[in-house]
Enzyme design. Structure first.
Site, PDB file in Angstrom:
ATOM      1  N   HIS A   1       0.832  -1.187   0.000  1.00  0.00           N
ATOM      2  CA  HIS A   1       0.000   0.000   0.000  1.00  0.00           C
ATOM      3  C   HIS A   1       0.876   1.249   0.000  1.00  0.00           C
ATOM      4  O   HIS A   1       2.076   1.181   0.264  1.00  0.00           O
ATOM      5  CB  HIS A   1      -0.945   0.016   1.204  1.00  0.00           C
TER       6      HIS A   1
HETATM    7  P1  TYD Z   1      -2.279  -3.869   7.368  1.00  0.00           P
HETATM    8  O1  TYD Z   1      -2.296  -2.421   7.021  1.00  0.00           O
HETATM    9  O2  TYD Z   1      -2.855  -4.822   6.379  1.00  0.00           O
HETATM   10  O3  TYD Z   1      -0.815  -4.328   7.772  1.00  0.00           O
HETATM   11  P2  TYD Z   1       0.518  -4.302   6.863  1.00  0.00           P
HETATM   12  O4  TYD Z   1       0.813  -2.878   6.559  1.00  0.00           O
HETATM   13  O5  TYD Z   1       1.573  -4.911   7.695  1.00  0.00           O
HETATM   14  O6  TYD Z   1       0.258  -5.129   5.648  1.00  0.00           O
HETATM   15  O7  TYD Z   1      -3.047  -4.038   8.765  1.00  0.00           O
HETATM   16  C1  TYD Z   1      -3.410  -5.293   9.280  1.00  0.00           C
HETATM   17  C2  TYD Z   1      -4.677  -5.102  10.118  1.00  0.00           C
HETATM   18  O8  TYD Z   1      -4.429  -4.277  11.254  1.00  0.00           O
HETATM   19  C3  TYD Z   1      -5.809  -4.454   9.342  1.00  0.00           C
HETATM   20  O9  TYD Z   1      -7.005  -5.114   9.722  1.00  0.00           O
HETATM   21  C4  TYD Z   1      -5.837  -3.041   9.830  1.00  0.00           C
HETATM   22  C5  TYD Z   1      -5.297  -3.146  11.242  1.00  0.00           C
HETATM   23  N1  TYD Z   1      -4.529  -1.952  11.668  1.00  0.00           N
HETATM   24  C6  TYD Z   1      -5.053  -1.113  12.638  1.00  0.00           C
HETATM   25  O10 TYD Z   1      -6.167  -1.315  13.145  1.00  0.00           O
HETATM   26  N2  TYD Z   1      -4.319  -0.037  13.031  1.00  0.00           N
HETATM   27  C7  TYD Z   1      -3.089   0.230  12.520  1.00  0.00           C
HETATM   28  O11 TYD Z   1      -2.436   1.206  12.936  1.00  0.00           O
HETATM   29  C8  TYD Z   1      -2.560  -0.647  11.514  1.00  0.00           C
HETATM   30  C9  TYD Z   1      -1.209  -0.390  10.894  1.00  0.00           C
HETATM   31  C10 TYD Z   1      -3.316  -1.731  11.125  1.00  0.00           C
END
Ligand code: TYD
Length: 140
Positions: A53
């Site tokens: 992302h």
């Molecule tokens: P995600 O953004 O997919 O993680 P990565 O960047 O490692 O791929 O986030 C995983 C899950 O955690 C998703 O359901 C959103 C949640 N999340 C939060 O609630 N707060 C946060 O600050 C972050 C980074 C993720």
């Protein structure tokens, strides 16, 4: 200037003595933003790719406080770079509007993430083509 030029490795001071090491990261001093949020990623399978992302508003610093991982950064204009995170006193600064993949996690990897903003899912771009389009629009 494309955003890739803003990506940089940061080296934090190790306060080491015979008791071990201590690393301090202060907002607006050791990282170029006020730290509003931290999270950490561990227990990731070596085959998974996380991230995938870009963020319109949030800047990040990533530090593998244990183990190692890799970060691949894309600027949406054809430039990409791979960084290896394998030291608890070294981080990578990621500005807004770069696409990032985190991968090759070691079994013991604990990836600490410092963020400049509170979590807001609406500022995430999770579609690569949309990211490239938004970068192209910034040029206009
Ligand atoms: P995600 O953004 O997919 O993680 P990565 O960047 O490692 O791929 O986030 C995983 C899950 O955690 C998703 O359901 C959103 C949640 N999340 C939060 O609630 N707060 C946060 O600050 C972050 C980074 C993720």
């Amino acid at each position: 200037m494309h955003n890739m030029n803003k990506v940089k490795m940061l080296s934090f001071k190790q306060n080491g003595d015979d008791r071990g090491h201590l690393v301090v990261i202060e907002g607006n001093k050791d990282v170029p933003f006020d730290i509003k949020r931290i999270f950490y990623i561990y227990g990731s399978d070596p085959n998974v790719i996380r991230g995938q992302h870009a963020n319109r508003e949030t800047e990040f610093v990533l530090v593998n406080v244990a183990g190692k991982s890799k970060v691949k950064v894309y600027d949406g204009k054809g430039n990409e770079a791979i960084f290896i995170l394998n030291r608890p006193h070294t981080g990578i600064y990621l500005p807004t509007m770069v696409w990032k993949d985190m991968y090759d996690f070691s079994e013991d990897s604990v990836l600490l993430v410092l963020a400049s903003e509170a979590y807001n899912p609406n500022e995430y771009i999770r579609n690569y083509d949309e990211f490239v389009e938004e970068i192209a629009k910034e040029e206009d």
